[in-house]
Design an enzyme around this catalytic site. Sequence first.
Site, PDB file in Angstrom:
ATOM      1  N   ARG A 235      -1.509   1.502   2.846  1.00 34.79           N
ATOM      2  CA  ARG A 235      -1.889   0.097   2.627  1.00 34.79           C
ATOM      3  C   ARG A 235      -1.764  -0.277   1.147  1.00 34.79           C
ATOM      4  O   ARG A 235      -2.593  -0.995   0.598  1.00 34.79           O
ATOM      5  CB  ARG A 235      -3.335  -0.169   3.103  1.00 34.79           C
TER       6      ARG A 235
ATOM      7  N   SER B 202      -8.194  -5.109   9.620  1.00 38.69           N
ATOM      8  CA  SER B 202      -9.133  -4.128   9.050  1.00 38.69           C
ATOM      9  C   SER B 202      -9.620  -4.636   7.697  1.00 38.69           C
ATOM     10  O   SER B 202      -8.804  -5.005   6.854  1.00 38.69           O
ATOM     11  CB  SER B 202      -8.438  -2.788   8.834  1.00 38.69           C
TER      12      SER B 202
ATOM     13  N   GLU C 104      -9.565  -3.838   2.118  1.00 39.71           N
ATOM     14  CA  GLU C 104      -8.111  -3.832   2.309  1.00 39.71           C
ATOM     15  C   GLU C 104      -7.476  -5.182   1.923  1.00 39.71           C
ATOM     16  O   GLU C 104      -6.452  -5.196   1.251  1.00 39.71           O
ATOM     17  CB  GLU C 104      -7.801  -3.479   3.770  1.00 39.71           C
TER      18      GLU C 104
HETATM   19  N1  EPU Z   1     -14.160   3.809  15.691  1.00 37.10           N
HETATM   20  C1  EPU Z   1     -15.482   3.768  16.032  1.00 37.10           C
HETATM   21  N2  EPU Z   1     -16.128   2.569  15.996  1.00 37.10           N
HETATM   22  C2  EPU Z   1     -15.504   1.431  15.634  1.00 37.10           C
HETATM   23  C3  EPU Z   1     -14.153   1.467  15.267  1.00 37.10           C
HETATM   24  C4  EPU Z   1     -13.489   2.677  15.304  1.00 37.10           C
HETATM   25  O1  EPU Z   1     -16.075   4.777  16.364  1.00 37.10           O
HETATM   26  O2  EPU Z   1     -16.150   0.386  15.632  1.00 37.10           O
HETATM   27  C5  EPU Z   1     -13.424   5.063  15.766  1.00 37.10           C
HETATM   28  C6  EPU Z   1     -12.461   5.036  16.940  1.00 37.10           C
HETATM   29  O3  EPU Z   1     -13.067   5.442  18.122  1.00 37.10           O
HETATM   30  C7  EPU Z   1     -11.392   6.013  16.503  1.00 37.10           C
HETATM   31  C8  EPU Z   1     -11.385   5.829  14.995  1.00 37.10           C
HETATM   32  O4  EPU Z   1     -12.613   5.218  14.626  1.00 37.10           O
HETATM   33  O5  EPU Z   1     -11.770   7.334  16.785  1.00 37.10           O
HETATM   34  C9  EPU Z   1     -10.194   5.047  14.493  1.00 37.10           C
HETATM   35  O6  EPU Z   1     -10.205   3.741  15.062  1.00 37.10           O
HETATM   36  P1  EPU Z   1      -8.848   2.980  15.429  1.00 37.10           P
HETATM   37  O7  EPU Z   1      -7.964   3.857  16.233  1.00 37.10           O
HETATM   38  O8  EPU Z   1      -9.220   1.651  15.989  1.00 37.10           O
HETATM   39  O9  EPU Z   1      -8.071   2.804  14.061  1.00 37.10           O
HETATM   40  P2  EPU Z   1      -8.573   2.386  12.615  1.00 37.10           P
HETATM   41  O10 EPU Z   1      -8.479   3.593  11.740  1.00 37.10           O
HETATM   42  O11 EPU Z   1      -9.887   1.707  12.689  1.00 37.10           O
HETATM   43  C10 EPU Z   1      -6.191   1.788  11.746  1.00 37.10           C
HETATM   44  C11 EPU Z   1      -5.588   0.666  10.955  1.00 37.10           C
HETATM   45  C12 EPU Z   1      -5.287  -0.515  11.846  1.00 37.10           C
HETATM   46  C13 EPU Z   1      -4.323  -0.073  12.928  1.00 37.10           C
HETATM   47  C14 EPU Z   1      -4.954   1.091  13.720  1.00 37.10           C
HETATM   48  C15 EPU Z   1      -3.992   1.669  14.729  1.00 37.10           C
HETATM   49  C16 EPU Z   1      -6.459   0.878   8.687  1.00 37.10           C
HETATM   50  C17 EPU Z   1      -7.394   0.323   7.650  1.00 37.10           C
HETATM   51  N3  EPU Z   1      -6.487   0.283   9.878  1.00 37.10           N
HETATM   52  O12 EPU Z   1      -7.457   1.318  12.210  1.00 37.10           O
HETATM   53  O13 EPU Z   1      -4.630  -1.494  11.065  1.00 37.10           O
HETATM   54  O14 EPU Z   1      -4.029  -1.137  13.818  1.00 37.10           O
HETATM   55  O15 EPU Z   1      -5.324   2.159  12.804  1.00 37.10           O
HETATM   56  O16 EPU Z   1      -2.982   2.395  14.070  1.00 37.10           O
HETATM   57  O17 EPU Z   1      -5.722   1.815   8.417  1.00 37.10           O
HETATM   58  C18 EPU Z   1      -5.061  -3.390   9.673  1.00 37.10           C
HETATM   59  O18 EPU Z   1      -4.662  -2.709   8.726  1.00 37.10           O
HETATM   60  O19 EPU Z   1      -5.423  -4.578   9.526  1.00 37.10           O
HETATM   61  C19 EPU Z   1      -5.141  -2.781  10.988  1.00 37.10           C
HETATM   62  C20 EPU Z   1      -5.660  -3.433  12.036  1.00 37.10           C
END
Ligand code: EPU
Length: 355
Positions: free
Chosen positions: A181, A255, A351
Site C-alpha cells: 500500500r 481499509s 491507509e
Molecule cells: N478479521 C477479523 N475481524 C474483522 C476483520 C478481519 O477477525 O473485523 C480477520 C479475518 O477473519 C481474517 C483476517 O482478519 O482472518 C484478514 O481479514 P481479510 O481477509 O478481510 O483481509 P484484510 O487483511 O482485513 C486486506 C486488504 C483489503 C483486501 C483484503 C483481501 C489491507 C489494509 N487490506 O484486508 O484491501 O481487499 O485483504 O485481499 O491490506 C483496501 O486496501 O482498501 C482493502 C479493502
Amino acid sequence: MALIGQNSAMPTASTSVLHVEQGVNLRTLNSFGLPATAHTLVRIDSDAALRRVIDHPALGRAPKFILGGGSNIIFTRDPEAVVLKVEVRGLRLVQAQPDAWIVEAGAGENWHDTVAWTLAQGWPGLENLALIPGSVGAAPVQNIGAYGVELKDRFHSLDIVDLVTGRSVTLDASMCHFGYRDSVFKRELTGKGVISRVRLRLPRPWQPVLGYLELERKMHETGNAAPDAQTIFGWVCAIRRGKLPDPALVGNAGSFFKNPVVSVEQCRDIIGRDPEVAHYPLPDGSVKLAAGWLIDACGWKGKSIGRAGVYEKQALVLVNRGGASGAEVLTLARAIQESVYGRFGIRLEPEPVLA
Ligand code: EPU
C-alpha cells in the site's frame, strides 16, 4: 463555471480552455462522503490541460492538490490548494506481446470498469482486483491489492506530468518504489506530478491466483477447481460485496489502516496472550498481523463515535453513518489506534491520505 483560455486569441475548442470551478462541494467527489469545499477546482482531461494550468499566471503558482476517484482520501478540512480533478480518459491495447498484453488506461478511468473491460476483451489478469473503488490513476499511488495480487504484479509503466516543468515523463516499476500500500507517489513525489496514464502488463499465458483462503473456499463450495478469469472475477465481486460496504450506499474508504508488520518475537508474545490472532509470515521473516482482527478484538466492530462508525462486517473499514465530518472520522480513528496500542502495543497506520 469560468472558462479560462491560456491565450484569448485561441479558439474556444475544448482543448484550449481550462474548466475552472469556484466553491465546489467535494462531498460527492470523495467516497467517504465528507464535507469540504474547494475554493478552486480544475478538471484535467489531458496532459495539455495540465500544462495550461502550469502556464496560467495565477493557477500556475498556486499549491495544487490532486484528486482522483476520491476513494482513498479523508478530508478533515477545506483544501487550501487548487484541486486538480484528474479526468483523463481512454482505454486501449498498446501491444500484444508473445508473453503479455500491454494495456493502457487514462488515469481518470474507473478502476473496476477497466478490470471488467480487459476481461471482456479477452485479456485476463486483473480479476483478483475487481470491485476496488477508485480511479486508475490512484491504483499505483497506494499499490492497490486484494486476494493475492497487487497492482505492481500487473504493472508496466505510467506517465506523469511534472507540476513544475509541465513535462510528461514515463516511469517504470523500479522507479515507482512499490511497497505494501505504498509507492514513491506517497513519498518523494507527493504533489510533484499528476499521473495521467497507466499501462498494465497482463502476462500470457494467463495463470490464476487462487492461494487466498476465501478463493480456496469458493473452489470447494462450487466444486470448480479450475475456474476461468471471469469466474474468479465473479467470486471476488461476491466476496467483497459480502463484507465490504458499497461506497455508493455507505460512505467509506476501504481499509482504514494498513495491516501492521511485526517481528517474530512480538508476534509470539501476542500469540501467547491471544492464540487466535490472524497472522501471516512474510518471506523476510517478519509477520503481518490482520489489523481487522486486532480492532475486532478490542470490541470496535459495529461501534460509533458521533456519525463515524466501524463497519459491522469488517472492523478494518470505517464508515460514514450519515453526515459525518472528517474530524469525527479522525476522532474515531485515534480512539481505535489508542485501544489497539493499549492492548497489543502496536501502532496502526492509516491507509488513506488524511488531508
Ligand atoms: N478479521 C477479523 N475481524 C474483522 C476483520 C478481519 O477477525 O473485523 C480477520 C479475518 O477473519 C481474517 C483476517 O482478519 O482472518 C484478514 O481479514 P481479510 O481477509 O478481510 O483481509 P484484510 O487483511 O482485513 C486486506 C486488504 C483489503 C483486501 C483484503 C483481501 C489491507 C489494509 N487490506 O484486508 O484491501 O481487499 O485483504 O485481499 O491490506 C483496501 O486496501 O482498501 C482493502 C479493502
